[in-house]
Motif scaffolding. Structure first.
Motif, PDB file in Angstrom:
ATOM      1  N   CYS A  83     -45.191 -16.964 -12.452  1.00 37.54           N
ATOM      2  CA  CYS A  83     -43.931 -16.426 -11.949  1.00 37.54           C
ATOM      3  C   CYS A  83     -43.154 -17.495 -11.182  1.00 37.54           C
ATOM      4  O   CYS A  83     -43.730 -18.219 -10.360  1.00 37.54           O
ATOM      5  CB  CYS A  83     -44.220 -15.232 -11.037  1.00 37.54           C
ATOM      6  SG  CYS A  83     -42.732 -14.388 -10.434  1.00 37.54           S
ATOM      7  N   SER A  84     -41.863 -17.602 -11.442  1.00 37.26           N
ATOM      8  CA  SER A  84     -41.013 -18.561 -10.732  1.00 37.26           C
ATOM      9  C   SER A  84     -40.416 -17.966  -9.462  1.00 37.26           C
ATOM     10  O   SER A  84     -39.781 -18.661  -8.682  1.00 37.26           O
ATOM     11  CB  SER A  84     -39.877 -19.041 -11.649  1.00 37.26           C
ATOM     12  OG  SER A  84     -38.959 -17.970 -11.901  1.00 37.26           O
ATOM     13  N   HIS A  85     -40.583 -16.640  -9.283  1.00 27.97           N
ATOM     14  CA  HIS A  85     -40.064 -15.914  -8.114  1.00 27.97           C
ATOM     15  C   HIS A  85     -38.536 -15.936  -8.065  1.00 27.97           C
ATOM     16  O   HIS A  85     -37.944 -15.920  -6.990  1.00 27.97           O
ATOM     17  CB  HIS A  85     -40.639 -16.489  -6.812  1.00 27.97           C
ATOM     18  CG  HIS A  85     -42.104 -16.796  -6.901  1.00 27.97           C
ATOM     19  ND1 HIS A  85     -43.047 -15.824  -7.143  1.00 27.97           N
ATOM     20  CD2 HIS A  85     -42.779 -17.978  -6.819  1.00 27.97           C
ATOM     21  CE1 HIS A  85     -44.255 -16.387  -7.182  1.00 27.97           C
ATOM     22  NE2 HIS A  85     -44.109 -17.683  -7.004  1.00 27.97           N
ATOM     23  N   LEU A  86     -37.941 -15.955  -9.265  1.00 16.03           N
ATOM     24  CA  LEU A  86     -36.484 -15.980  -9.345  1.00 16.03           C
ATOM     25  C   LEU A  86     -35.915 -14.747 -10.051  1.00 16.03           C
ATOM     26  O   LEU A  86     -34.870 -14.254  -9.658  1.00 16.03           O
ATOM     27  CB  LEU A  86     -36.014 -17.249 -10.086  1.00 16.03           C
ATOM     28  CG  LEU A  86     -36.317 -18.577  -9.392  1.00 16.03           C
ATOM     29  CD1 LEU A  86     -35.941 -19.745 -10.293  1.00 16.03           C
ATOM     30  CD2 LEU A  86     -35.572 -18.661  -8.065  1.00 16.03           C
ATOM     31  N   HIS A  87     -36.616 -14.269 -11.093  1.00 12.63           N
ATOM     32  CA  HIS A  87     -36.034 -13.168 -11.874  1.00 12.63           C
ATOM     33  C   HIS A  87     -37.076 -12.274 -12.548  1.00 12.63           C
ATOM     34  O   HIS A  87     -36.729 -11.237 -13.115  1.00 12.63           O
ATOM     35  CB  HIS A  87     -35.106 -13.738 -12.962  1.00 12.63           C
ATOM     36  CG  HIS A  87     -35.761 -14.803 -13.795  1.00 12.63           C
ATOM     37  ND1 HIS A  87     -36.737 -14.538 -14.732  1.00 12.63           N
ATOM     38  CD2 HIS A  87     -35.579 -16.147 -13.814  1.00 12.63           C
ATOM     39  CE1 HIS A  87     -37.124 -15.659 -15.291  1.00 12.63           C
ATOM     40  NE2 HIS A  87     -36.450 -16.664 -14.756  1.00 12.63           N
ATOM     41  N   PRO A  97     -39.837  -9.549 -13.578  1.00 12.06           N
ATOM     42  CA  PRO A  97     -40.230  -8.210 -13.125  1.00 12.06           C
ATOM     43  C   PRO A  97     -41.618  -8.257 -12.500  1.00 12.06           C
ATOM     44  O   PRO A  97     -42.460  -9.062 -12.895  1.00 12.06           O
ATOM     45  CB  PRO A  97     -40.229  -7.378 -14.423  1.00 12.06           C
ATOM     46  CG  PRO A  97     -40.443  -8.379 -15.511  1.00 12.06           C
ATOM     47  CD  PRO A  97     -39.755  -9.636 -15.063  1.00 12.06           C
ATOM     48  N   GLY A  98     -41.849  -7.416 -11.521  1.00 11.83           N
ATOM     49  CA  GLY A  98     -43.151  -7.367 -10.875  1.00 11.83           C
ATOM     50  C   GLY A  98     -43.432  -8.539  -9.958  1.00 11.83           C
ATOM     51  O   GLY A  98     -44.590  -8.807  -9.636  1.00 11.83           O
ATOM     52  N   CYS A  99     -42.361  -9.224  -9.514  1.00 17.42           N
ATOM     53  CA  CYS A  99     -42.528 -10.382  -8.633  1.00 17.42           C
ATOM     54  C   CYS A  99     -42.723  -9.900  -7.191  1.00 17.42           C
ATOM     55  O   CYS A  99     -41.863  -9.204  -6.634  1.00 17.42           O
ATOM     56  CB  CYS A  99     -41.327 -11.314  -8.717  1.00 17.42           C
ATOM     57  SG  CYS A  99     -41.365 -12.668  -7.508  1.00 17.42           S
ATOM     58  N   ALA A 100     -43.826 -10.282  -6.561  1.00 23.12           N
ATOM     59  CA  ALA A 100     -44.118  -9.853  -5.195  1.00 23.12           C
ATOM     60  C   ALA A 100     -43.195 -10.519  -4.188  1.00 23.12           C
ATOM     61  O   ALA A 100     -42.928  -9.957  -3.122  1.00 23.12           O
ATOM     62  CB  ALA A 100     -45.578 -10.183  -4.859  1.00 23.12           C
ATOM     63  N   VAL A 101     -42.698 -11.711  -4.521  1.00 22.75           N
ATOM     64  CA  VAL A 101     -41.771 -12.415  -3.623  1.00 22.75           C
ATOM     65  C   VAL A 101     -40.407 -11.738  -3.640  1.00 22.75           C
ATOM     66  O   VAL A 101     -39.830 -11.419  -2.583  1.00 22.75           O
ATOM     67  CB  VAL A 101     -41.645 -13.896  -4.019  1.00 22.75           C
ATOM     68  CG1 VAL A 101     -40.513 -14.578  -3.241  1.00 22.75           C
ATOM     69  CG2 VAL A 101     -42.967 -14.632  -3.770  1.00 22.75           C
ATOM     70  N   LEU A 102     -39.865 -11.482  -4.834  1.00 27.21           N
ATOM     71  CA  LEU A 102     -38.560 -10.830  -4.938  1.00 27.21           C
ATOM     72  C   LEU A 102     -38.570  -9.452  -4.284  1.00 27.21           C
ATOM     73  O   LEU A 102     -37.560  -9.012  -3.734  1.00 27.21           O
ATOM     74  CB  LEU A 102     -38.153 -10.708  -6.411  1.00 27.21           C
ATOM     75  CG  LEU A 102     -37.717 -12.009  -7.095  1.00 27.21           C
ATOM     76  CD1 LEU A 102     -37.470 -11.765  -8.588  1.00 27.21           C
ATOM     77  CD2 LEU A 102     -36.458 -12.572  -6.441  1.00 27.21           C
ATOM     78  N   LEU A 117     -33.404 -25.228  -4.520  1.00 26.82           N
ATOM     79  CA  LEU A 117     -34.382 -26.316  -4.581  1.00 26.82           C
ATOM     80  C   LEU A 117     -35.170 -26.279  -5.888  1.00 26.82           C
ATOM     81  O   LEU A 117     -35.420 -27.324  -6.509  1.00 26.82           O
ATOM     82  CB  LEU A 117     -35.345 -26.224  -3.397  1.00 26.82           C
ATOM     83  CG  LEU A 117     -34.834 -26.679  -2.037  1.00 26.82           C
ATOM     84  CD1 LEU A 117     -35.857 -26.386  -0.952  1.00 26.82           C
ATOM     85  CD2 LEU A 117     -34.494 -28.161  -2.064  1.00 26.82           C
ATOM     86  N   PHE A 118     -35.559 -25.086  -6.327  1.00 22.60           N
ATOM     87  CA  PHE A 118     -36.325 -24.956  -7.567  1.00 22.60           C
ATOM     88  C   PHE A 118     -35.513 -25.499  -8.742  1.00 22.60           C
ATOM     89  O   PHE A 118     -36.035 -26.240  -9.591  1.00 22.60           O
ATOM     90  CB  PHE A 118     -36.687 -23.496  -7.807  1.00 22.60           C
ATOM     91  CG  PHE A 118     -37.673 -23.296  -8.925  1.00 22.60           C
ATOM     92  CD1 PHE A 118     -39.037 -23.235  -8.669  1.00 22.60           C
ATOM     93  CD2 PHE A 118     -37.242 -23.169 -10.242  1.00 22.60           C
ATOM     94  CE1 PHE A 118     -39.959 -23.063  -9.708  1.00 22.60           C
ATOM     95  CE2 PHE A 118     -38.143 -23.001 -11.277  1.00 22.60           C
ATOM     96  CZ  PHE A 118     -39.504 -22.948 -11.019  1.00 22.60           C
ATOM     97  N   GLU A 119     -34.230 -25.152  -8.784  1.00 16.49           N
ATOM     98  CA  GLU A 119     -33.365 -25.645  -9.868  1.00 16.49           C
ATOM     99  C   GLU A 119     -33.205 -27.159  -9.789  1.00 16.49           C
ATOM    100  O   GLU A 119     -33.293 -27.861 -10.793  1.00 16.49           O
ATOM    101  CB  GLU A 119     -31.997 -24.968  -9.793  1.00 16.49           C
ATOM    102  CG  GLU A 119     -31.038 -25.428 -10.889  1.00 16.49           C
ATOM    103  CD  GLU A 119     -29.678 -24.757 -10.788  1.00 16.49           C
ATOM    104  OE1 GLU A 119     -28.852 -24.981 -11.707  1.00 16.49           O
ATOM    105  OE2 GLU A 119     -29.431 -24.035  -9.809  1.00 16.49           O
TER     106      GLU A 119
END
Length: 277
Positions: A234-238, A240-245, A268-270
């Motif tokens: 997971c990149s934590h950007l988009h 589904p099911g992302c715990a960070v988002l 920063l990720f980009e």
């Protein structure tokens, strides 16, 4: 070889030569597309000094914190100009997410008009005693003033604030080690050695030496939610099911990650992903 390195050296007449560089505990540095700038090695703390006025860049603050986390160096944030009531109150509020992350965030005033008993410098010094600390921050934040305050005789040049640019003018041009005997008073001089390392101010802080997938581990507010995502990559950007988002604050959901912080992470990720193509 950088400031803070431990070396073996050989005396040759009235000169000396470095024969061997000892293993480092850490190396604090920044890197952009063109070059690498090494600040210092074998650090116990990185003191990130910012000011309430001119307004500090949260992006640059976050970058410095990421660089410290990547090397497992404990950062301390000091907010200067607590004597300026309204700008300081606004700047202090902006630092709320960092206090929530567990960072030491300390108010200080380096103005000569501030009473010594209330300027916060003594409380800050308690966090530096017996340690080697890099003093880092943008130009105009008060680094040189702090060094001169704690190291009598250092005579570091201090600069004015450019009203046109709303930023400081560079006065420190090299990295330099200072012993701080005042903080070692009353201690065994062989065991208590407090040192400050002054560094040039910066307006940019590149992180090109850090893999984008390593970023969340260098950001405490994201790190504590890692491992709970639906997808292992997971990149934590988009996704589904992302715990960070799920923890990013919204009008309907308070969350534990501020919108500003997640926006900085996304930028920063980009940035770090693009430079690897």
């Amino acid at each position: 070889v950088v400031v803070g390195d431990q070396v073996l050296w050989q005396i040759a007449g009235d000169e000396g030569s470095i024969e061997k560089l000892q293993d480092r505990r850490n190396l604090f540095y920044r890197q952009d597309e063109i070059r690498t700038k090494s600040f210092a090695a074998n650090l116990d703390r990185v003191l990130i000094l910012i000011a309430a006025d001119p307004e500090y860049s949260e992006s640059q603050l976050s970058r410095a914190l990421v660089a410290a986390e990547a090397e497992r160096i404990t950062p301390i944030i000091a907010l200067n100009k607590s004597d300026l009531a309204q700008p300081f109150a606004q700047a202090w509020e902006r630092l709320a997410p960092y206090r929530a992350m567990g960072y030491s965030v300390m108010p200080i005033s380096l103005s000569p008009r501030s009473p010594v008993a209330d300027d916060g410098v003594a409380a800050l010094c308690a966090h530096l005693q017996g340690l080697t600390t890099l003093v880092l921050g943008p130009s105009g934040s008060g680094k040189s003033t702090l060094i001169n305050r704690l190291v009598p005789g250092a005579l570091v040049e201090t600069g004015e604030i450019s009203l046109a640019l709303n930023s400081g003018k560079h006065t420190t041009t090299s990295t330099r080690w200072y012993w701080v005997p005042a903080l070692d008073a009353g201690h065994d001089t062989d065991s208590a050695r407090t040192a400050l390392i002054d560094s040039p101010g910066f307006q940019e802080f590149g992180l090109h030496h850090i893999e984008p997938t390593r970023l969340p581990d260098c950001m405490p507010d994201l790190r504590k939610h890692l491992g709970g995502c639906k997808f292992y990559n997971c990149s934590h950007l988009h996704e589904p099911g992302c715990a960070v988002l799920a923890q990013v604050e919204t009008e309907q959901h308070p969350g534990t990650i501020s919108v500003r912080r997640h926006r900085i992470y996304a930028q920063l990720f980009e940035e770090l992903s693009q430079q690897r193509w």
